[in-house]
Motif scaffolding. Structure first.
Motif, PDB file in Angstrom:
ATOM      1  N   UNK A  63       0.822  -1.025  -0.185  1.00 21.37           N
ATOM      2  CA  UNK A  63      -0.016  -0.217  -0.014  1.00 21.37           C
ATOM      3  C   UNK A  63       0.990   1.288   0.059  1.00 21.37           C
ATOM      4  N   UNK A  64       0.398   2.293  -0.645  1.00 17.47           N
ATOM      5  CA  UNK A  64       1.423   3.392  -0.819  1.00 17.47           C
ATOM      6  C   UNK A  64       1.708   4.166   0.419  1.00 17.47           C
ATOM      7  N   UNK A  65       0.600   4.272   1.536  1.00 18.50           N
ATOM      8  CA  UNK A  65       0.917   4.749   2.595  1.00 18.50           C
ATOM      9  C   UNK A  65       2.083   4.140   3.294  1.00 18.50           C
ATOM     10  N   UNK A  66       2.088   2.889   3.384  1.00 18.44           N
ATOM     11  CA  UNK A  66       3.105   2.142   4.164  1.00 18.44           C
ATOM     12  C   UNK A  66       4.293   2.360   3.487  1.00 18.44           C
ATOM     13  N   UNK A 104       6.137  10.373  -5.939  1.00 20.81           N
ATOM     14  CA  UNK A 104       5.881   9.400  -6.745  1.00 20.81           C
ATOM     15  C   UNK A 104       4.202   9.029  -6.928  1.00 20.81           C
ATOM     16  N   UNK A 105       3.827   8.764  -5.679  1.00 17.20           N
ATOM     17  CA  UNK A 105       2.271   8.365  -5.350  1.00 17.20           C
ATOM     18  C   UNK A 105       1.373   9.521  -5.768  1.00 17.20           C
ATOM     19  N   UNK A 106       1.833  10.814  -5.608  1.00 15.24           N
ATOM     20  CA  UNK A 106       0.931  11.730  -5.583  1.00 15.24           C
ATOM     21  C   UNK A 106       0.658  12.244  -7.019  1.00 15.24           C
ATOM     22  N   UNK A 107       1.710  11.789  -7.893  1.00 15.56           N
ATOM     23  CA  UNK A 107       1.448  11.969  -9.232  1.00 15.56           C
ATOM     24  C   UNK A 107       0.730  11.039 -10.158  1.00 15.56           C
ATOM     25  N   UNK A 108       0.234   9.784  -9.315  1.00 15.49           N
ATOM     26  CA  UNK A 108      -0.452   8.803  -9.814  1.00 15.49           C
ATOM     27  C   UNK A 108       0.312   7.595 -10.551  1.00 15.49           C
ATOM     28  N   UNK A 109       1.697   7.385 -10.221  1.00  7.71           N
ATOM     29  CA  UNK A 109       2.547   6.568 -10.716  1.00  7.71           C
ATOM     30  C   UNK A 109       2.975   5.326  -9.733  1.00  7.71           C
ATOM     31  N   UNK A 110       2.250   5.147  -8.623  1.00  9.55           N
ATOM     32  CA  UNK A 110       2.636   4.235  -7.492  1.00  9.55           C
ATOM     33  C   UNK A 110       2.867   2.790  -8.046  1.00  9.55           C
ATOM     34  N   UNK A 111       1.786   2.238  -8.872  1.00  6.22           N
ATOM     35  CA  UNK A 111       1.774   1.142  -9.321  1.00  6.22           C
ATOM     36  C   UNK A 111       2.951   0.837 -10.316  1.00  6.22           C
ATOM     37  N   UNK A 112       3.221   1.964 -11.328  1.00  2.19           N
ATOM     38  CA  UNK A 112       4.138   1.654 -12.313  1.00  2.19           C
ATOM     39  C   UNK A 112       5.463   1.700 -11.694  1.00  2.19           C
ATOM     40  N   UNK A 113       5.782   2.422 -10.508  1.00  5.86           N
ATOM     41  CA  UNK A 113       6.893   2.653  -9.756  1.00  5.86           C
ATOM     42  C   UNK A 113       7.338   1.407  -9.366  1.00  5.86           C
TER      43      UNK A 113
END
Length: 669
Positions: free
Chosen positions: A435-438, A466-475
């Motif tokens: 999860x992005x918060x963790x 990275x999470x705030x620009x919507x690229x967490x999954x790709x990252x």
């Protein structure tokens, strides 16, 4: 006698164990938490809060190109002026090497002078090889370029060489001047270092997107991208080289009354020349690498041949063009290394000798160029290598790869399936499920543990962006591919480095192998990988492992060789076997160097991952590649910065860890 408590992990070990366990549990059960609490934000950053950075960058780029002005001229006028400054020497170099000099436009153009003949160019390179070192190097360089002519790659190779001959001087001189400014001004150096870090960590494809938008499609845009990409190593090498000039040399300059300008250009820079030539070598290799990649925005040459072969699945043509790139890279690399290590013997000119006697190679080159031009009027083969005499290995390579695929398909497929099932897919599920918060919290904790509050803040902020620009999954897919590739590259490279450090024969063999890997442009790795394993994550991983392995080998060998001989002697005196000396003394003392090698392996892996978007990955590299195909500057810059943030966080954490371990071992203050 040791008790069971002695085998328990220490306080630091418990921290890492708890962090991994928590991350694994949250990764595995994140979707269950989402369903239980009906909280989609746990696994997906809320779309309403995604920063509109991409759209704003795209709007800014459009404004810059269409509306920005500076009173007397617009920004478009600036880009056109820069294009003109680059295009004039580039056109001259192309005319000299391949097109010939002409007057008039279009069908009305009339050639007034042919280009240099293939024989004259090869003789020129042979002369440079002999001047730089000896006949052995001259034969190697001449043989490499003769190969390009014989195997029908001459025209494309000369287009690529024209780009290299323009980009290298501009990149080298620009890097030298910036390095001198940084050397003179500590404030400018502090401001420049983050910019250099960003330039070296932003993936190469990301350079192409805004430059394509600003300069359009064509060789000039490709050259601009190449110069920007190749310049940072020259800046860094210049700073190190100038600081490394001995104080005694400076004192001599002061004693003879040098001004500040004379001290720099007549004392310090000449004294640092051998190290500066190492920077020029790096510029040449990065230029050749980038010129190949920049074929996607109009550079042409060998890179375009490889790219078009990959698109057509032309196995033979792709391997032929790839081998031509390798041959040219080897020749230019060895030649630049020879100039870097060349000892210049200064002696007064003999007044009794004429100009041709003092410079026999210059006279030979001029004589060959004139004679081949005159004789080509009756024997055209002396001007352009006859097409009828060219050889082709395309059919051989196609048949060879077909044979391997037919007879070893089951073996390759078994290896591929095993690695996918037991390594790649489990690791992918682990990272994609975080999860992005963790993820932000975990990176903050790792940064704090490695380097204190400042590094914790940097790691947390960059991960959050990275999470705030919507690229967490790709990252996370990028991290997974990079992590697996670095793991395998280190598992292969570190033992090779250890073996090379302890055995002279192994050192020569491994050194030659690693030199070859480092000489190959990154584009070339894709050709055999695609032919054998087709497209997908596995193919990308193989290409990244081959490209990123070299630092793991070199730093492991350097770390083992750097261990204090007195420590080794103490171990032998105390009765340690050679194996115990390796495991109990050498490896623990070499851990800081191994971490630095791991750092460099990660940097190379991330840069290669963006290129492997061509073989079907679904990570940040794909985002950059899609942005390039659509000329979407905002998307390309945002995805490129996300890759750079991953690289910067990994670099700072590993560097801080290596520095802390050095201090603990007493290797630095």
């Amino acid at each position: 006698m040791t008790g069971w408590r002695d085998h328990l992990p220490g306080r630091s070990g418990w921290f890492w164990l708890a962090l991994f366990a928590a991350t694994w549990l949250l990764s595995r059960y994140s979707w269950d938490l989402y369903k239980a609490f009906d909280a989609r934000w746990i696994v997906k950053f809320p779309s309403a809060y995604i920063l509109p950075v991409e759209a704003r960058i795209s709007a800014f780029m459009r404004w810059l190109v269409e509306d920005a002005g500076f009173g007397l001229f617009s920004f478009r006028d600036v880009t056109r002026f820069i294009s003109m400054l680059i295009e004039i020497p580039y056109d001259f170099m192309r005319d000299l090497l391949i097109d010939g000099f002409s007057t008039g436009l279009g069908n009305a153009a009339v050639q007034i002078a042919p280009p240099l003949s293939w024989i004259a160019i090869i003789v020129t390179l042979v002369a440079m090889g002999h001047y730089a070192r000896n006949w052995k190097l001259a034969a190697l360089v001449g043989g490499c370029f003769l190969y390009l002519a014989v195997f029908g790659q001459w025209d494309s190779a000369m287009v690529t060489l024209a780009s290299v001959l323009i980009a290298v001087p501009i990149g080298s001189v620009g890097g030298l001047l910036l390095g001198i400014l940084a050397y003179r001004s500590p404030l400018f150096e502090r401001l420049l270092r983050p910019l250099l870090d960003l330039m070296q960590t932003v993936p190469v494809f990301a350079y192409l997107v805004p430059i394509l938008f600003l300069f359009g499609f064509g060789p000039v845009a490709a050259l601009v991208a190449t110069i920007i990409y190749a310049m940072p190593p020259m800046v860094r090498v210049t700073i190190v080289a100038l600081h490394g000039v001995p104080n005694e040399t400076r004192d001599v300059g002061v004693m003879v009354g040098c001004t500040r300008r004379q001290m720099m250009w007549k004392v310090i820079v000449p004294s640092a020349a051998p190290t500066l030539m190492v920077g020029v070598n790096q510029v040449i290799m990065l230029t050749l690498n980038m010129v190949i990649i920049a074929s996607m925005i109009g550079a042409g040459g060998l890179g375009f041949d490889v790219l078009s072969a990959l698109r057509r699945l032309d196995i033979g043509g792709g391997i032929e063009a790839g081998l031509a790139i390798v041959v040219m890279a080897i020749a230019l690399d060895r030649l630049s290394q020879a100039f870097a290590s060349r000892n210049v013997a200064t002696r007064a000119p003999d007044p009794n000798r004429n100009l041709f006697q003092r410079h026999p190679w210059v006279a030979t080159v001029l004589l060959v160029a004139i004679c081949t031009y005159l004789l080509s009027q009756v024997a055209p083969a002396l001007q352009a290598y006859p097409e009828a005499a060219t050889l082709s290995t395309g059919a051989f390579w196609s048949d060879f790869m077909g044979y391997i695929n037919v007879h070893f398909f089951d073996v390759f497929e078994t290896i591929k399936t095993a690695l996918l099932s037991y390594l790649l897919l489990p690791v992918k599920r682990f990272f994609v499920g975080i999860p992005w918060p963790w993820g932000i919290m975990a990176m903050t904790l790792i940064g704090w543990r490695a380097g204190g509050l400042w590094l914790a803040a940097l790691s947390g902020i960059l991960t959050a962006l990275i999470a705030m620009v919507g690229l967490w999954d790709k990252a996370m897919i990028t991290v997974y591919l990079c992590g697996v590739s670095v793991l395998i590259a280190s598992a292969i490279g570190i033992p090779m480095g250890i073996m090379a450090a302890q055995n002279d024969t192994a050192n020569r063999v491994v050194g030659s192998f690693i030199d070859t890997l480092q000489t190959l442009p990154s584009f070339v790795y894709l050709i055999p990988v695609v032919m054998l394993f087709r497209v997908g994550d596995f193919s990308a991983m193989i290409a990244v492992v081959l490209y990123a392995m070299a630092p793991a080998v070199r730093y492991a060998a350097h770390g083992i060789r750097s261990v204090d001989p007195q420590l080794i002697e103490a171990g032998l005196v105390s009765g340690c076997t050679p194996r115990q000396v390796l495991w109990r003394i050498k490896l623990p003392m070499a851990i800081p160097e191994l971490l630095l090698g791991l750092n460099q392996t990660i940097m190379l892996a991330l840069s290669m991952l963006v290129i492997t978007a061509l073989v079907g990955t679904r990570d940040l590299g794909q985002e950059v590649y899609i942005a390039l195909t659509k000329a979407n500057s905002g998307q390309g810059i945002v995805a490129g910065l996300a890759v750079a943030f991953i690289a910067i966080v990994a670099d700072r954490i590993l560097s801080a860890t290596a520095s802390r371990m050095r201090r603990k071992m007493g290797l630095e203050q």
